[in-house]
Structure formats: structure tokens, C-alpha cells
Scaffold this motif. Structure first.
Motif, PDB file in Angstrom:
ATOM      1  N   LEU A  62       0.851  -1.189   0.000  1.00  0.00           N
ATOM      2  CA  LEU A  62       0.000   0.000   0.000  1.00  0.00           C
ATOM      3  C   LEU A  62       0.884   1.235   0.000  1.00  0.00           C
ATOM      4  N   TYR A  63       0.769   2.037  -1.051  1.00  0.00           N
ATOM      5  CA  TYR A  63       1.525   3.290  -1.156  1.00  0.00           C
ATOM      6  C   TYR A  63       0.665   4.415  -0.611  1.00  0.00           C
ATOM      7  N   VAL A  64       1.229   5.184   0.334  1.00  0.00           N
ATOM      8  CA  VAL A  64       0.545   6.323   0.930  1.00  0.00           C
ATOM      9  C   VAL A  64       1.492   7.515   0.927  1.00  0.00           C
ATOM     10  N   ALA A  65       0.969   8.673   1.317  1.00  0.00           N
ATOM     11  CA  ALA A  65       1.801   9.873   1.466  1.00  0.00           C
ATOM     12  C   ALA A  65       1.475  10.481   2.816  1.00  0.00           C
ATOM     13  N   GLY A  66       2.150  10.008   3.841  1.00  0.00           N
ATOM     14  CA  GLY A  66       1.898  10.498   5.186  1.00  0.00           C
ATOM     15  C   GLY A  66       0.656   9.867   5.782  1.00  0.00           C
ATOM     16  N   ASN A  67       0.300  10.318   6.968  1.00  0.00           N
ATOM     17  CA  ASN A  67      -0.853   9.777   7.691  1.00  0.00           C
ATOM     18  C   ASN A  67      -2.111  10.580   7.396  1.00  0.00           C
ATOM     19  N   THR A  68      -2.451  10.712   6.128  1.00  0.00           N
ATOM     20  CA  THR A  68      -3.657  11.452   5.758  1.00  0.00           C
ATOM     21  C   THR A  68      -4.882  10.593   6.065  1.00  0.00           C
ATOM     22  N   PRO A  69      -6.033  11.227   6.254  1.00  0.00           N
ATOM     23  CA  PRO A  69      -7.249  10.444   6.513  1.00  0.00           C
ATOM     24  C   PRO A  69      -7.515   9.408   5.408  1.00  0.00           C
ATOM     25  N   LYS A  70      -7.294   9.766   4.156  1.00  0.00           N
ATOM     26  CA  LYS A  70      -7.546   8.833   3.061  1.00  0.00           C
ATOM     27  C   LYS A  70      -6.585   7.639   3.127  1.00  0.00           C
ATOM     28  N   MET A  88      -5.083   6.477   5.870  1.00  0.00           N
ATOM     29  CA  MET A  88      -5.428   5.667   7.039  1.00  0.00           C
ATOM     30  C   MET A  88      -6.686   4.846   6.783  1.00  0.00           C
ATOM     31  N   THR A  89      -7.649   5.433   6.065  1.00  0.00           N
ATOM     32  CA  THR A  89      -8.862   4.701   5.708  1.00  0.00           C
ATOM     33  C   THR A  89      -8.516   3.522   4.805  1.00  0.00           C
ATOM     34  N   ALA A  90      -7.644   3.759   3.834  1.00  0.00           N
ATOM     35  CA  ALA A  90      -7.239   2.681   2.918  1.00  0.00           C
ATOM     36  C   ALA A  90      -6.583   1.541   3.687  1.00  0.00           C
ATOM     37  N   LEU A  91      -5.689   1.854   4.616  1.00  0.00           N
ATOM     38  CA  LEU A  91      -5.006   0.819   5.389  1.00  0.00           C
ATOM     39  C   LEU A  91      -5.996   0.067   6.281  1.00  0.00           C
ATOM     40  N   HIS A  92      -6.881   0.789   6.924  1.00  0.00           N
ATOM     41  CA  HIS A  92      -7.900   0.158   7.784  1.00  0.00           C
ATOM     42  C   HIS A  92      -8.769  -0.803   6.966  1.00  0.00           C
ATOM     43  N   ASN A  93      -9.245  -0.331   5.806  1.00  0.00           N
ATOM     44  CA  ASN A  93     -10.095  -1.159   4.962  1.00  0.00           C
ATOM     45  C   ASN A  93      -9.342  -2.388   4.463  1.00  0.00           C
ATOM     46  N   LEU A  94      -8.092  -2.203   4.056  1.00  0.00           N
ATOM     47  CA  LEU A  94      -7.292  -3.314   3.558  1.00  0.00           C
ATOM     48  C   LEU A  94      -7.112  -4.377   4.636  1.00  0.00           C
ATOM     49  N   ARG A  95      -6.765  -3.962   5.834  1.00  0.00           N
ATOM     50  CA  ARG A  95      -6.583  -4.926   6.930  1.00  0.00           C
ATOM     51  C   ARG A  95      -7.879  -5.687   7.216  1.00  0.00           C
ATOM     52  N   LYS A  96      -9.003  -4.971   7.188  1.00  0.00           N
ATOM     53  CA  LYS A  96     -10.299  -5.595   7.449  1.00  0.00           C
ATOM     54  C   LYS A  96     -10.601  -6.659   6.398  1.00  0.00           C
ATOM     55  N   TYR A  97     -10.421  -6.327   5.126  1.00  0.00           N
ATOM     56  CA  TYR A  97     -10.708  -7.285   4.060  1.00  0.00           C
ATOM     57  C   TYR A  97      -9.781  -8.492   4.136  1.00  0.00           C
ATOM     58  N   CYS A  98      -8.507  -8.252   4.431  1.00  0.00           N
ATOM     59  CA  CYS A  98      -7.541  -9.345   4.521  1.00  0.00           C
ATOM     60  C   CYS A  98      -7.900 -10.289   5.661  1.00  0.00           C
ATOM     61  N   GLU A  99      -8.289  -9.729   6.809  1.00  0.00           N
ATOM     62  CA  GLU A  99      -8.669 -10.584   7.938  1.00  0.00           C
ATOM     63  C   GLU A  99      -9.915 -11.398   7.622  1.00  0.00           C
ATOM     64  N   GLU A 100     -10.848 -10.794   6.889  1.00  0.00           N
ATOM     65  CA  GLU A 100     -12.090 -11.488   6.561  1.00  0.00           C
ATOM     66  C   GLU A 100     -11.890 -12.553   5.489  1.00  0.00           C
ATOM     67  N   HIS A 101     -11.025 -12.303   4.523  1.00  0.00           N
ATOM     68  CA  HIS A 101     -10.961 -13.160   3.336  1.00  0.00           C
ATOM     69  C   HIS A 101      -9.637 -13.886   3.125  1.00  0.00           C
ATOM     70  N   LEU A 102      -8.570 -13.449   3.781  1.00  0.00           N
ATOM     71  CA  LEU A 102      -7.250 -14.054   3.567  1.00  0.00           C
ATOM     72  C   LEU A 102      -6.596 -14.449   4.893  1.00  0.00           C
ATOM     73  N   GLN A 103      -7.382 -14.819   5.860  1.00  0.00           N
ATOM     74  CA  GLN A 103      -6.918 -15.054   7.220  1.00  0.00           C
ATOM     75  C   GLN A 103      -5.546 -15.739   7.287  1.00  0.00           C
ATOM     76  N   GLY A 104      -4.551 -14.991   7.758  1.00  0.00           N
ATOM     77  CA  GLY A 104      -3.221 -15.534   7.961  1.00  0.00           C
ATOM     78  C   GLY A 104      -2.430 -15.797   6.698  1.00  0.00           C
ATOM     79  N   GLN A 105      -2.980 -15.443   5.550  1.00  0.00           N
ATOM     80  CA  GLN A 105      -2.318 -15.756   4.281  1.00  0.00           C
ATOM     81  C   GLN A 105      -1.881 -14.500   3.536  1.00  0.00           C
ATOM     82  N   TYR A 106      -1.547 -13.453   4.273  1.00  0.00           N
ATOM     83  CA  TYR A 106      -1.190 -12.207   3.606  1.00  0.00           C
ATOM     84  C   TYR A 106      -0.102 -11.463   4.358  1.00  0.00           C
ATOM     85  N   VAL A 107       0.598 -10.623   3.611  1.00  0.00           N
ATOM     86  CA  VAL A 107       1.578  -9.701   4.170  1.00  0.00           C
ATOM     87  C   VAL A 107       1.271  -8.339   3.576  1.00  0.00           C
TER      88      VAL A 107
END
Length: 97
Positions: free
Chosen positions: A12-20, A22-41
Motif C-alpha cells: 500500500l503506497y501512501v503519502a503520510g498519515n492522511t485520513p484517506k 489511514m482509511t485505505a489501510l484500515h479497509n485493507l486490513r479488514k478485508y484481509c482478515e475477513e478473506h485471507l486469514q493468515g495468508q497475507y503480508v
């Protein structure tokens, strides 16, 4: 590890801790936990700290998610708030709960 189990490498490429960003990282982690449990970096690259890394994956906008593995490489631009678009874009098959 069976052949069905594969490690997903997501960058995930970001530019600082902008709200957008942080939202992208939060959403990505949520989807990975739901659909790729333990199979992602997830690797987060802050282009404010490492601007030279944008060229390697041809990053033109941020936040941008890059699926490195499994091949082929795929990219999704934005805050990843549309779950179905992200899952289709990354070619993730939802887990049956």
C-alpha cells in the motif's frame, strides 16, 4: 502448507498519515482478515519518506494498493472503501463462513 494456501503480498503506497491513507489501510486490513486469514503480508510504503519507490511499481496516485503476489500484479487506487470492487480488483474469492 497445501497448494491452496498462498501468501498474498500486498503493498500500500501512501503519502503520510492522511485520513484517506489511514482509511485505505484500515479497509485493507479488514478485508484481509475477513478473506485471507493468515495468508497475507501488507507492506506500507510512505512516499513522503521513500519517494524513489514510486517508480518501481509506476505509482501515479495515492493511496494505491499493489498486489505483488500472486501474479499478475494488480493495482487499486483510492481509499479501498468499496469492498466488492477491492475483492474483484485483487481477485480474492470471498471465504464461505
Amino acid at each position: 502448507m497445501s497448494t491452496k494456501e498462498k501468501k498474498w503480498q500486498l503493498r500500500l503506497y501512501v503519502a503520510g498519515n492522511t485520513p484517506k491513507s489511514m482509511t485505505a489501510l484500515h479497509n485493507l486490513r479488514k478485508y484481509c482478515e475477513e478473506h485471507l486469514q493468515g495468508q497475507y503480508v501488507i507492506e506500507v510504503i510512505d512516499l513522503l519518506e521513500h519517494p524513489q519507490l514510486a517508480e518501481g511499481d509506476q505509482i501515479l496516485a495515492i493511496p494505491t494498493l499493489v498486489r505483488k503476489i500472486p501474479a499478475p500484479m494488480r493495482k487499486i487506487i483510492g481509499d479501498l472503501s468499496n469492498e466488492s470492487k477491492v475483492l474483484v480488483g485483487l481477485d480474492i474469492q470471498p471465504l464461505n463462513h
